[in-house]
Write a protein that holds these residues in place. Structure first.
Motif, PDB file in Angstrom:
ATOM      1  N   LYS A   1     -20.400 -13.784   4.039  1.00 59.10           N
ATOM      2  CA  LYS A   1     -19.671 -12.776   3.684  1.00 59.10           C
ATOM      3  C   LYS A   1     -20.337 -11.434   4.290  1.00 59.10           C
ATOM      4  O   LYS A   1     -19.755 -10.427   5.057  1.00 59.10           O
ATOM      5  N   GLY A   2     -21.681 -11.365   4.124  1.00 57.82           N
ATOM      6  CA  GLY A   2     -22.552 -10.306   4.722  1.00 57.82           C
ATOM      7  C   GLY A   2     -22.599 -10.384   6.154  1.00 57.82           C
ATOM      8  O   GLY A   2     -22.523  -9.146   6.647  1.00 57.82           O
ATOM      9  N   VAL A   3     -22.727 -11.477   6.814  1.00 60.26           N
ATOM     10  CA  VAL A   3     -23.090 -11.460   8.223  1.00 60.26           C
ATOM     11  C   VAL A   3     -21.407 -10.999   8.803  1.00 60.26           C
ATOM     12  O   VAL A   3     -21.367 -10.088   9.770  1.00 60.26           O
ATOM     13  N   LEU A   4     -20.399 -11.669   8.364  1.00 64.58           N
ATOM     14  CA  LEU A   4     -19.128 -11.304   8.793  1.00 64.58           C
ATOM     15  C   LEU A   4     -18.638  -9.891   8.538  1.00 64.58           C
ATOM     16  O   LEU A   4     -18.305  -9.271   9.234  1.00 64.58           O
ATOM     17  N   GLY A   5     -19.307  -9.223   7.491  1.00 65.57           N
ATOM     18  CA  GLY A   5     -19.011  -7.879   7.133  1.00 65.57           C
ATOM     19  C   GLY A   5     -19.629  -7.088   8.363  1.00 65.57           C
ATOM     20  O   GLY A   5     -19.180  -5.815   8.571  1.00 65.57           O
ATOM     21  N   GLU A   6     -20.945  -7.589   8.590  1.00 66.71           N
ATOM     22  CA  GLU A   6     -21.628  -6.823   9.360  1.00 66.71           C
ATOM     23  C   GLU A   6     -20.926  -6.865  10.921  1.00 66.71           C
ATOM     24  O   GLU A   6     -20.714  -5.916  11.576  1.00 66.71           O
ATOM     25  N   ARG A   7     -20.306  -7.872  11.222  1.00 63.27           N
ATOM     26  CA  ARG A   7     -19.482  -8.057  12.549  1.00 63.27           C
ATOM     27  C   ARG A   7     -18.256  -7.173  12.513  1.00 63.27           C
ATOM     28  O   ARG A   7     -17.961  -6.443  13.467  1.00 63.27           O
ATOM     29  N   ILE A   8     -17.604  -7.012  11.289  1.00 61.58           N
ATOM     30  CA  ILE A   8     -16.430  -6.113  11.348  1.00 61.58           C
ATOM     31  C   ILE A   8     -16.958  -4.502  11.423  1.00 61.58           C
ATOM     32  O   ILE A   8     -16.557  -3.901  11.940  1.00 61.58           O
ATOM     33  N   PHE A   9     -18.089  -4.274  10.523  1.00 63.95           N
ATOM     34  CA  PHE A   9     -18.785  -2.924  10.760  1.00 63.95           C
ATOM     35  C   PHE A   9     -18.939  -2.523  12.297  1.00 63.95           C
ATOM     36  O   PHE A   9     -18.734  -1.485  12.647  1.00 63.95           O
ATOM     37  N   LEU A  10     -19.611  -3.526  13.021  1.00 58.79           N
ATOM     38  CA  LEU A  10     -19.789  -3.307  14.404  1.00 58.79           C
ATOM     39  C   LEU A  10     -18.638  -3.088  15.114  1.00 58.79           C
ATOM     40  O   LEU A  10     -18.672  -2.283  16.137  1.00 58.79           O
ATOM     41  N   ASN A  11     -17.627  -4.032  15.039  1.00 61.44           N
ATOM     42  CA  ASN A  11     -16.672  -4.015  15.881  1.00 61.44           C
ATOM     43  C   ASN A  11     -15.450  -2.898  15.463  1.00 61.44           C
ATOM     44  O   ASN A  11     -14.626  -2.337  16.333  1.00 61.44           O
ATOM     45  N   HIS A  12     -15.373  -2.544  14.270  1.00 61.37           N
ATOM     46  CA  HIS A  12     -14.301  -1.757  13.771  1.00 61.37           C
ATOM     47  C   HIS A  12     -14.860  -0.499  12.997  1.00 61.37           C
ATOM     48  O   HIS A  12     -14.259  -0.164  11.947  1.00 61.37           O
ATOM     49  N   ARG A  13     -16.055   0.011  13.394  1.00 60.04           N
ATOM     50  CA  ARG A  13     -16.856   1.038  12.429  1.00 60.04           C
ATOM     51  C   ARG A  13     -15.766   2.081  12.110  1.00 60.04           C
ATOM     52  O   ARG A  13     -15.533   2.686  10.996  1.00 60.04           O
ATOM     53  N   ALA A  14     -14.942   2.705  13.187  1.00 59.39           N
ATOM     54  CA  ALA A  14     -13.839   3.609  12.765  1.00 59.39           C
ATOM     55  C   ALA A  14     -12.816   3.355  11.876  1.00 59.39           C
ATOM     56  O   ALA A  14     -12.523   4.473  11.160  1.00 59.39           O
ATOM     57  N   GLU A  15     -12.557   2.191  11.764  1.00 63.63           N
ATOM     58  CA  GLU A  15     -11.516   1.717  10.637  1.00 63.63           C
ATOM     59  C   GLU A  15     -12.093   1.352   9.182  1.00 63.63           C
ATOM     60  O   GLU A  15     -11.374   1.235   8.628  1.00 63.63           O
ATOM     61  N   VAL A  16     -13.524   1.390   9.429  1.00 65.64           N
ATOM     62  CA  VAL A  16     -14.205   1.048   8.250  1.00 65.64           C
ATOM     63  C   VAL A  16     -14.043   2.237   6.979  1.00 65.64           C
ATOM     64  O   VAL A  16     -14.259   3.407   7.641  1.00 65.64           O
ATOM     65  N   ALA A  17     -13.926   2.003   5.865  1.00 62.63           N
ATOM     66  CA  ALA A  17     -13.922   3.296   4.722  1.00 62.63           C
ATOM     67  C   ALA A  17     -15.284   4.132   4.909  1.00 62.63           C
ATOM     68  O   ALA A  17     -16.301   3.725   5.476  1.00 62.63           O
ATOM     69  N   ASP A  18     -14.882   5.501   4.830  1.00 63.94           N
ATOM     70  CA  ASP A  18     -16.131   6.555   5.100  1.00 63.94           C
ATOM     71  C   ASP A  18     -17.157   5.978   4.292  1.00 63.94           C
ATOM     72  O   ASP A  18     -18.463   6.305   4.585  1.00 63.94           O
ATOM     73  N   HIS A  19     -17.006   5.738   2.950  1.00 64.75           N
ATOM     74  CA  HIS A  19     -18.087   5.398   2.130  1.00 64.75           C
ATOM     75  C   HIS A  19     -18.777   4.572   2.504  1.00 64.75           C
ATOM     76  O   HIS A  19     -20.293   4.187   2.299  1.00 64.75           O
ATOM     77  N   HIS A  20     -18.274   3.424   3.071  1.00 62.30           N
ATOM     78  CA  HIS A  20     -19.174   2.185   3.459  1.00 62.30           C
ATOM     79  C   HIS A  20     -20.009   2.654   4.857  1.00 62.30           C
ATOM     80  O   HIS A  20     -21.161   2.163   5.159  1.00 62.30           O
ATOM     81  N   ARG A  21     -19.244   3.527   5.842  1.00 59.96           N
ATOM     82  CA  ARG A  21     -19.890   4.015   6.816  1.00 59.96           C
ATOM     83  C   ARG A  21     -21.240   4.638   6.416  1.00 59.96           C
ATOM     84  O   ARG A  21     -22.349   4.561   7.041  1.00 59.96           O
ATOM     85  N   ARG A  22     -21.019   5.667   5.634  1.00 62.20           N
ATOM     86  CA  ARG A  22     -22.129   6.571   5.102  1.00 62.20           C
ATOM     87  C   ARG A  22     -23.321   5.574   4.338  1.00 62.20           C
ATOM     88  O   ARG A  22     -24.462   5.675   4.552  1.00 62.20           O
TER      89      ARG A  22
END
Length: 171
Positions: free
Chosen positions: A82-103
């Protein structure tokens, strides 16, 4: 340049590599071996001089090979997957990831910097305690970063969104 995307590009990670890296064996061996092996390889200059370039090159090769060294996992429900896949989501869809996660991801990445400075100084000055302590100081925020990526993955899946590269696979 975006640091996160730059490191992904440098590693030449595509959908297939990300899926193989989601194997918990890949994630855990990467987390537990890559940085310590690189530090040890750099330190080896004390023992073998310029021949240390060989273990340094081998450590860098392992860093690149590791995400490719294991088969895709049979299941994707482990913490590391889940951590690896979450990183993939973070990298590909950062603008769509919640602000608190990006920060949090940025803060956790920045929290690794003091450890990096101590580690580099320890390696330069041949201060083994500094090299080891710096390596640990770098690793702790990285573990927390992976945990944040798990949170991103779980939020993403809970919202019914597809994980990049896994659209045809049941997650």
């Amino acid at each position: 340049m975006d640091f996160f995307k730059g490191t992904e590009r440098m590693m030449t990670m595509d959908d297939g590599v990300w899926l193989r890296h989601a194997n918990p064996w890949s994630g855990w061996t990467r987390m537990l071996t890559c940085l310590p092996l690189l530090v040890l390889a750099i330190w080896s200059r004390v023992w073998i001089g310029t021949w240390a370039l060989i273990p340094v090159a081998l450590a860098i090769l392992w860093i690149w090979v590791n995400p490719r060294a294991f088969p895709p996992p049979a299941r994707l429900d482990s913490w590391m997957s889940k951590g690896v896949l979450g990183e993939r989501i973070f990298l590909n869809h950062r603008a769509e990831v919640a602000d608190h996660h990006r920060r949090a991801a940025i803060v956790l990445s920045l929290l690794s910097l003091p450890g990096f400075v101590v580690m580099v100084w320890g390696l330069y000055a041949l201060w083994w305690e500094g090299a080891v302590f710096g390596t640990i100081l770098m690793a702790l925020p990285k573990i927390w970063f992976v945990d944040r990526m798990v949170w991103i993955y779980e939020d993403w899946v809970r919202e019914g969104r597809s994980v990049p590269g896994l659209e045809s696979r049941d997650v």
